[in-house]
Design a protein around this motif. Structure first.
Motif, PDB file in Angstrom:
ATOM      1  N   ARG A   1     -19.441  -5.988  41.441  1.00 20.28           N
ATOM      2  CA  ARG A   1     -18.602  -6.955  42.145  1.00 20.28           C
ATOM      3  C   ARG A   1     -17.379  -6.274  42.758  1.00 20.28           C
ATOM      4  NH1 ARG A   1     -17.024  -9.682  37.983  1.00 20.28           N
ATOM      5  NH2 ARG A   1     -18.953 -10.896  37.886  1.00 20.28           N
ATOM      6  N   GLU A   2     -16.729  -5.432  41.965  1.00 22.42           N
ATOM      7  CA  GLU A   2     -15.537  -4.736  42.430  1.00 22.42           C
ATOM      8  C   GLU A   2     -15.868  -3.781  43.578  1.00 22.42           C
ATOM      9  OE1 GLU A   2     -11.467  -4.083  42.539  1.00 22.42           O
ATOM     10  OE2 GLU A   2     -12.637  -5.566  41.409  1.00 22.42           O
TER      11      GLU A   2
ATOM     12  N   ILE B   1     -14.073 -14.962  48.313  1.00 19.63           N
ATOM     13  CA  ILE B   1     -15.234 -15.848  48.178  1.00 19.63           C
ATOM     14  C   ILE B   1     -15.071 -17.074  49.077  1.00 19.63           C
ATOM     15  CG2 ILE B   1     -16.356 -17.459  46.588  1.00 19.63           C
ATOM     16  CD1 ILE B   1     -16.088 -15.311  44.423  1.00 19.63           C
ATOM     17  N   PHE B   2     -13.886 -17.660  49.083  1.00 24.88           N
ATOM     18  CA  PHE B   2     -13.627 -18.841  49.915  1.00 24.88           C
ATOM     19  C   PHE B   2     -13.825 -18.512  51.397  1.00 24.88           C
ATOM     20  CE2 PHE B   2     -10.804 -21.531  52.437  1.00 24.88           C
ATOM     21  CZ  PHE B   2     -11.161 -22.798  51.998  1.00 24.88           C
TER      22      PHE B   2
ATOM     23  N   ARG C   1     -24.222 -20.847  51.276  1.00 23.87           N
ATOM     24  CA  ARG C   1     -24.376 -21.751  50.131  1.00 23.87           C
ATOM     25  C   ARG C   1     -23.816 -21.098  48.867  1.00 23.87           C
ATOM     26  NH1 ARG C   1     -25.596 -26.753  52.266  1.00 23.87           N
ATOM     27  NH2 ARG C   1     -27.070 -26.491  53.971  1.00 23.87           N
ATOM     28  N   PHE C   2     -23.393 -21.948  47.954  1.00 23.71           N
ATOM     29  CA  PHE C   2     -22.816 -21.460  46.697  1.00 23.71           C
ATOM     30  C   PHE C   2     -23.795 -20.582  45.933  1.00 23.71           C
ATOM     31  CE2 PHE C   2     -19.892 -25.416  46.399  1.00 23.71           C
ATOM     32  CZ  PHE C   2     -19.051 -24.853  47.345  1.00 23.71           C
ATOM     33  N   ARG C   3     -25.078 -20.930  45.995  1.00 27.52           N
ATOM     34  CA  ARG C   3     -26.087 -20.162  45.258  1.00 27.52           C
ATOM     35  C   ARG C   3     -26.159 -18.724  45.771  1.00 27.52           C
ATOM     36  NH1 ARG C   3     -29.685 -23.149  46.466  1.00 27.52           N
ATOM     37  NH2 ARG C   3     -29.737 -24.539  44.657  1.00 27.52           N
ATOM     38  N   VAL C   4     -26.123 -18.579  47.097  1.00 33.01           N
ATOM     39  CA  VAL C   4     -26.201 -17.247  47.701  1.00 33.01           C
ATOM     40  C   VAL C   4     -24.948 -16.440  47.373  1.00 33.01           C
ATOM     41  CG1 VAL C   4     -26.369 -15.991  49.884  1.00 33.01           C
ATOM     42  CG2 VAL C   4     -27.677 -18.112  49.548  1.00 33.01           C
TER      43      VAL C   4
ATOM     44  N   SER D   1     -24.952 -15.244  43.768  1.00 31.14           N
ATOM     45  CA  SER D   1     -25.815 -14.082  43.571  1.00 31.14           C
ATOM     46  C   SER D   1     -25.147 -12.804  44.078  1.00 31.14           C
ATOM     47  CB  SER D   1     -27.148 -14.308  44.298  1.00 31.14           C
ATOM     48  OG  SER D   1     -27.956 -13.157  44.252  1.00 31.14           O
ATOM     49  N   ARG D   2     -24.444 -12.909  45.205  1.00 32.84           N
ATOM     50  CA  ARG D   2     -23.827 -11.715  45.792  1.00 32.84           C
ATOM     51  C   ARG D   2     -22.644 -11.220  44.986  1.00 32.84           C
ATOM     52  NH1 ARG D   2     -23.338  -7.718  46.554  1.00 32.84           N
ATOM     53  NH2 ARG D   2     -23.336  -6.321  48.338  1.00 32.84           N
ATOM     54  N   TYR D   3     -21.911 -12.143  44.377  1.00 34.55           N
ATOM     55  CA  TYR D   3     -20.710 -11.760  43.623  1.00 34.55           C
ATOM     56  C   TYR D   3     -20.936 -11.798  42.106  1.00 34.55           C
ATOM     57  CZ  TYR D   3     -18.040 -12.002  47.961  1.00 34.55           C
ATOM     58  OH  TYR D   3     -17.565 -11.786  49.239  1.00 34.55           O
ATOM     59  N   TYR D   4     -22.188 -11.974  41.700  1.00 35.69           N
ATOM     60  CA  TYR D   4     -22.540 -11.993  40.274  1.00 35.69           C
ATOM     61  C   TYR D   4     -21.730 -13.045  39.524  1.00 35.69           C
ATOM     62  CZ  TYR D   4     -24.859  -7.610  41.410  1.00 35.69           C
ATOM     63  OH  TYR D   4     -25.665  -6.659  41.983  1.00 35.69           O
ATOM     64  N   ARG D   5     -21.726 -14.250  40.097  1.00 34.82           N
ATOM     65  CA  ARG D   5     -21.047 -15.384  39.478  1.00 34.82           C
ATOM     66  C   ARG D   5     -22.001 -16.568  39.416  1.00 34.82           C
ATOM     67  NH1 ARG D   5     -16.303 -13.788  36.981  1.00 34.82           N
ATOM     68  NH2 ARG D   5     -14.961 -12.603  38.401  1.00 34.82           N
TER      69      ARG D   5
END
Length: 390
Positions: free
Chosen positions: A46-47, A99-100, A109-112, A115-119
């Motif tokens: 993520r970092e 993220i915002f 979408r929030f799901r995508v 997944s990208r930010y491991y949240r």
């Protein structure tokens, strides 16, 4: 004898266990070794991704979060300094804002994003709301009505000064796609089809928003929305003796000057199709100055793709997102007015003619004082134009 029998039984069981154990070890050794994949360190990944956005060049940053690093860090600083947004144990301010911006910049979408930010989706949803509320608190700091001075864009252009010296901005509306319950969709259906919210905005000539009113139904007439804005407590106001330029849909009224109806509107001042009278010249220069609004709307919608896509939030959130995008736009223009994302994001329409006729009712509704002021501006402009081109 009994003792010998027990002894033999124990020895037999032990021998069987040894044989079974040997066979089991042999089977394990004979198996093919299966390599295990290394577990992903989510925090590190993520970092690394966030750093790749912010520290590998301005263009990459613009591509992902729609602004340069300078504007991003300044935005984080303002939100933190005013105590509108704070880091938490699970997510710092930098990640919250990235993220915002990633979501509204690309309508992801929030799901995508999760997944990208491991949240988790729940985490993304929660912090999206937190940042949205924080951005909304910046409205009074970022979007302000103008003072009474003449804008430099007018003073420094002989085509506009001194004729438009009392003009403080331009006014127009735009339609943003809206998702509403079936029982009220009829009210939100615009003339071009589809459900939209009609957004009124006043714009400075330096491409900043001065006032924004979002949430009106797509079927609402522009003049009705303007009346609502002018009558709201602490709503839209026009300095005494000053005015905004607006299109013909708003009519001419106190503090609002629209073009002449029934007159050619879009011409070219330096071509074979020059203005032939004062009204045509006025409409031409009125249009040239007022297109600032259309340019800003074009930039806004291309910067934030969420405004041009089918929403998946409740309607109040849709309104807040529109306002948040205008706030962030003003922030960027204040910190980095030469932001390269503005280049090539708006193409001025080709010149065309508008000859819509004014009805008797509309004629009666025109404010005589401001119609007279418009005539004075047009005549002064035409006299100077004739003298220069004689």
């Amino acid at each position: 004898m009994e003792h010998n029998s027990i002894h033999k039984t124990i020895v037999g069981v032990a021998a069987s266990a040894l044989v079974f154990g040997a066979l089991w070890i042999h089977r394990i050794k004979s198996r093919k070794q299966i390599s295990r994949q290394c577990q992903v360190n989510r925090d590190d990944e993520r970092e690394n991704y966030i750093n790749s956005i912010l520290y590998t060049g301005d263009q990459n940053c613009i591509d992902i979060i729609r602004m340069q690093p300078l504007s991003f860090f300044n935005l984080c600083d303002i939100l933190t300094r005013n105590n509108f947004l704070q880091s938490t144990r699970s997510m710092n301010v930098k990640e919250q804002v990235i993220i915002f911006l990633h979501i509204i910049g690309h309508n992801v979408r929030f799901r995508v994003i999760g997944s990208r930010y491991y949240r988790s989706i729940e985490t993304i949803h929660r912090y999206f709301r937190i940042v949205l509320r924080a951005i909304m608190k910046l409205y009074k700091l970022a979007i302000r009505l103008p003072d009474e001075s003449t804008p430099p864009e007018i003073i420094n252009n002989s085509r506009f000064y001194p004729y438009f010296k009392d003009c403080v901005g331009a006014l127009d509306g735009t339609h943003i796609r809206a998702s509403v319950p079936p029982n009220i969709q009829g009210r939100f259906r615009s003339r071009k089809g589809g459900t939209t919210q009609n957004v009124l905005a006043a714009i400075k000539f330096d491409l900043k928003f001065l006032y924004v009113l979002a949430g009106w139904e797509g079927s609402a007439h522009d003049s009705r929305i303007l009346t609502d804005a002018l009558t709201r407590p602490r709503g839209f106001s026009i300095p005494e003796g000053k005015y905004y330029l607006a299109d013909a849909g708003y009519g001419i009224r106190n503090g609002i000057i629209s073009p002449y109806r029934g007159v050619r509107y879009h011409l070219k001042e330096f071509s074979n199709h020059r203005p032939e009278n004062a009204k045509e010249l006025f409409n031409l220069r009125h249009s040239s100055l007022r297109t600032t609004v259309e340019r800003v709307f074009g930039i806004l919608k291309k910067r934030f793709r969420v405004l041009d896509a089918e929403p998946f939030w409740d309607f109040q959130t849709q309104i807040d997102i529109v306002l948040a995008c205008t706030i962030i736009h003003n922030h960027i223009m204040g910190v980095d007015p030469n932001d390269i994302i503005n280049e090539g994001m708006y193409e001025e329409p080709e010149p065309y003619s508008i000859t819509s006729m004014l009805t008797q009712r509309e004629e009666r509704e025109e404010a005589r004082e401001w119609a007279s002021k418009r005539d004075e501006i047009a005549e002064a402009m035409w006299i100077d134009y004739i003298n220069i081109n004689m």
